[in-house]
Scaffold this motif. Structure first.
Motif, PDB file in Angstrom:
ATOM      1  N   ASN A  62     -99.224 -34.831  -8.975  1.00 37.43           N
ATOM      2  CA  ASN A  62     -98.445 -36.075  -9.061  1.00 37.43           C
ATOM      3  C   ASN A  62     -97.369 -35.918 -10.129  1.00 37.43           C
ATOM      4  O   ASN A  62     -97.540 -35.153 -11.081  1.00 37.43           O
ATOM      5  CB  ASN A  62     -99.366 -37.242  -9.442  1.00 37.43           C
ATOM      6  N   ILE A  63     -96.280 -36.642  -9.953  1.00 34.54           N
ATOM      7  CA  ILE A  63     -95.271 -36.716 -11.007  1.00 34.54           C
ATOM      8  C   ILE A  63     -95.242 -38.139 -11.543  1.00 34.54           C
ATOM      9  O   ILE A  63     -95.245 -39.110 -10.779  1.00 34.54           O
ATOM     10  CB  ILE A  63     -93.877 -36.264 -10.519  1.00 34.54           C
ATOM     11  N   HIS A  64     -95.244 -38.240 -12.865  1.00 32.88           N
ATOM     12  CA  HIS A  64     -95.271 -39.559 -13.510  1.00 32.88           C
ATOM     13  C   HIS A  64     -94.127 -39.634 -14.528  1.00 32.88           C
ATOM     14  O   HIS A  64     -93.933 -38.704 -15.309  1.00 32.88           O
ATOM     15  CB  HIS A  64     -96.621 -39.769 -14.198  1.00 32.88           C
ATOM     16  N   LEU A  71     -97.799 -35.783  -4.531  1.00 34.37           N
ATOM     17  CA  LEU A  71     -97.446 -37.202  -4.559  1.00 34.37           C
ATOM     18  C   LEU A  71     -96.063 -37.300  -5.202  1.00 34.37           C
ATOM     19  O   LEU A  71     -95.824 -36.711  -6.268  1.00 34.37           O
ATOM     20  CB  LEU A  71     -98.458 -38.000  -5.383  1.00 34.37           C
ATOM     21  N   ALA A  72     -95.162 -38.015  -4.553  1.00 34.37           N
ATOM     22  CA  ALA A  72     -93.800 -38.123  -5.074  1.00 34.37           C
ATOM     23  C   ALA A  72     -93.346 -39.574  -4.920  1.00 34.37           C
ATOM     24  O   ALA A  72     -92.707 -39.939  -3.936  1.00 34.37           O
ATOM     25  CB  ALA A  72     -92.867 -37.167  -4.321  1.00 34.37           C
ATOM     26  N   GLY A  73     -93.766 -40.390  -5.887  1.00 35.41           N
ATOM     27  CA  GLY A  73     -93.462 -41.810  -5.779  1.00 35.41           C
ATOM     28  C   GLY A  73     -94.341 -42.480  -4.743  1.00 35.41           C
ATOM     29  O   GLY A  73     -93.894 -43.392  -4.040  1.00 35.41           O
ATOM     30  N   TYR A  74     -95.581 -42.035  -4.635  1.00 33.12           N
ATOM     31  CA  TYR A  74     -96.549 -42.683  -3.745  1.00 33.12           C
ATOM     32  C   TYR A  74     -97.197 -43.805  -4.550  1.00 33.12           C
ATOM     33  O   TYR A  74     -97.903 -43.547  -5.529  1.00 33.12           O
ATOM     34  CB  TYR A  74     -97.586 -41.677  -3.248  1.00 33.12           C
TER      35      TYR A  74
HETATM   36  C1  GRF Z   1     -90.387 -41.323  -9.913  1.00 40.53           C
HETATM   37  O1  GRF Z   1     -89.911 -41.793 -11.149  1.00 40.53           O
HETATM   38  C2  GRF Z   1     -91.741 -40.703 -10.070  1.00 40.53           C
HETATM   39  O2  GRF Z   1     -91.950 -40.098 -11.306  1.00 40.53           O
HETATM   40  C3  GRF Z   1     -92.659 -41.895  -9.928  1.00 40.53           C
HETATM   41  O3  GRF Z   1     -92.053 -42.728  -8.981  1.00 40.53           O
HETATM   42  C4  GRF Z   1     -90.644 -42.478  -8.952  1.00 40.53           C
HETATM   43  C5  GRF Z   1     -90.338 -42.094  -7.535  1.00 40.53           C
HETATM   44  O4  GRF Z   1     -88.967 -41.918  -7.314  1.00 40.53           O
HETATM   45  N1  GRF Z   1     -93.999 -41.481  -9.587  1.00 40.53           N
HETATM   46  P1  GRF Z   1     -88.474 -41.153  -6.016  1.00 40.53           P
HETATM   47  O5  GRF Z   1     -89.046 -41.902  -4.805  1.00 40.53           O
HETATM   48  O6  GRF Z   1     -88.994 -39.753  -6.078  1.00 40.53           O
HETATM   49  O7  GRF Z   1     -86.994 -41.233  -6.065  1.00 40.53           O
END
Ligand code: GRF
Length: 200
Positions: A114-116, A93-96
């Motif tokens: 996921n990244i948060h 998940l990348a900004g989902y």
């Molecule tokens: C990022 O800050 C990520 O951590 C969060 O949503 C944002 C997405 O940014 N889940 P991008 O679309 O990857 O530029």
């Protein structure tokens, strides 16, 4: 060099600009990186990240959540089907920007990252940079974690820290955190794959 067929096929889910997706695509373009992107999927047709993915030659799909009304599970069943069709064995998940139901989470248990943009468990949810400034913390950052039923609650794989400066505003802080996100996500994904390769 990792042979293309030996690379773990991943799907990236986005909703917006896709800068973390781009960092993953860049990493995957390197011969020795252990993953390849087989699908970029967005719930929003207008997500700018879709065009970037196309420029990288990656298959893209849109499964618009608006077409499913309140039926979140049917939306996720369509997503699940699409991801399986792509051959992906791991989801990033990348900004989902949709909260997932237990349906999709359980289908991909242990295989969805996921990244948060905060040092979880501090500041789950939205507007994390504003919240960090408001709370007056000295350190902020980002977290990569496995996705479980609770929002932003899964086991933490790694974090990166940035100092909060006295003259920070949310934009400046977000920018410095984002730099760390782009470094951390590809690094942690590679480590995760190396560790779990047999079960993916
Ligand atoms: C990022 O800050 C990520 O951590 C969060 O949503 C944002 C997405 O940014 N889940 P991008 O679309 O990857 O530029």
């Amino acid at each position: 060099m990792t042979k293309q067929a030996e690379k773990t096929p991943i799907a990236i889910l986005i909703s917006g600009r896709g800068s973390n997706m781009t960092a993953l695509l860049e990493a995957c373009a390197k011969p020795d990186y252990p993953a390849r992107v087989v699908l970029v999927l967005s719930n929003r047709p207008e997500a700018p990240g879709l065009e970037i993915a196309r420029q990288y030659g990656v298959p893209t799909e849109v499964i618009d959540h608006k077409l499913y009304g309140r039926d979140r599970e049917s939306h996720e069943k369509a997503i699940d089907h699409c991801i399986r069709e792509s051959g992906a064995t791991l989801i990033c998940l990348a900004g989902y920007m949709r909260v997932l139901t237990p349906y999709l989470v359980r289908q991909w248990s242990g295989r969805m990252l996921n990244i948060h943009p905060s040092l979880l468990p501090a500041f789950p949810g939205l507007h994390t940079h504003e919240a960090a400034l408001q709370a007056g913390v000295k350190e902020h950052g980002c977290t990569i974690h496995l996705v479980t039923d609770g929002v932003d609650e899964g086991p933490i794989l790694a974090q990166a820290r940035v100092p909060v400066r006295t003259d920070d505003n949310a934009d400046r802080l977000a920018h410095r955190v984002l730099e760390q996100e782009h470094r951390l996500y590809p690094e942690v994904l590679a480590q995760f794959i190396e560790k779990k390769k047999e079960s993916l």
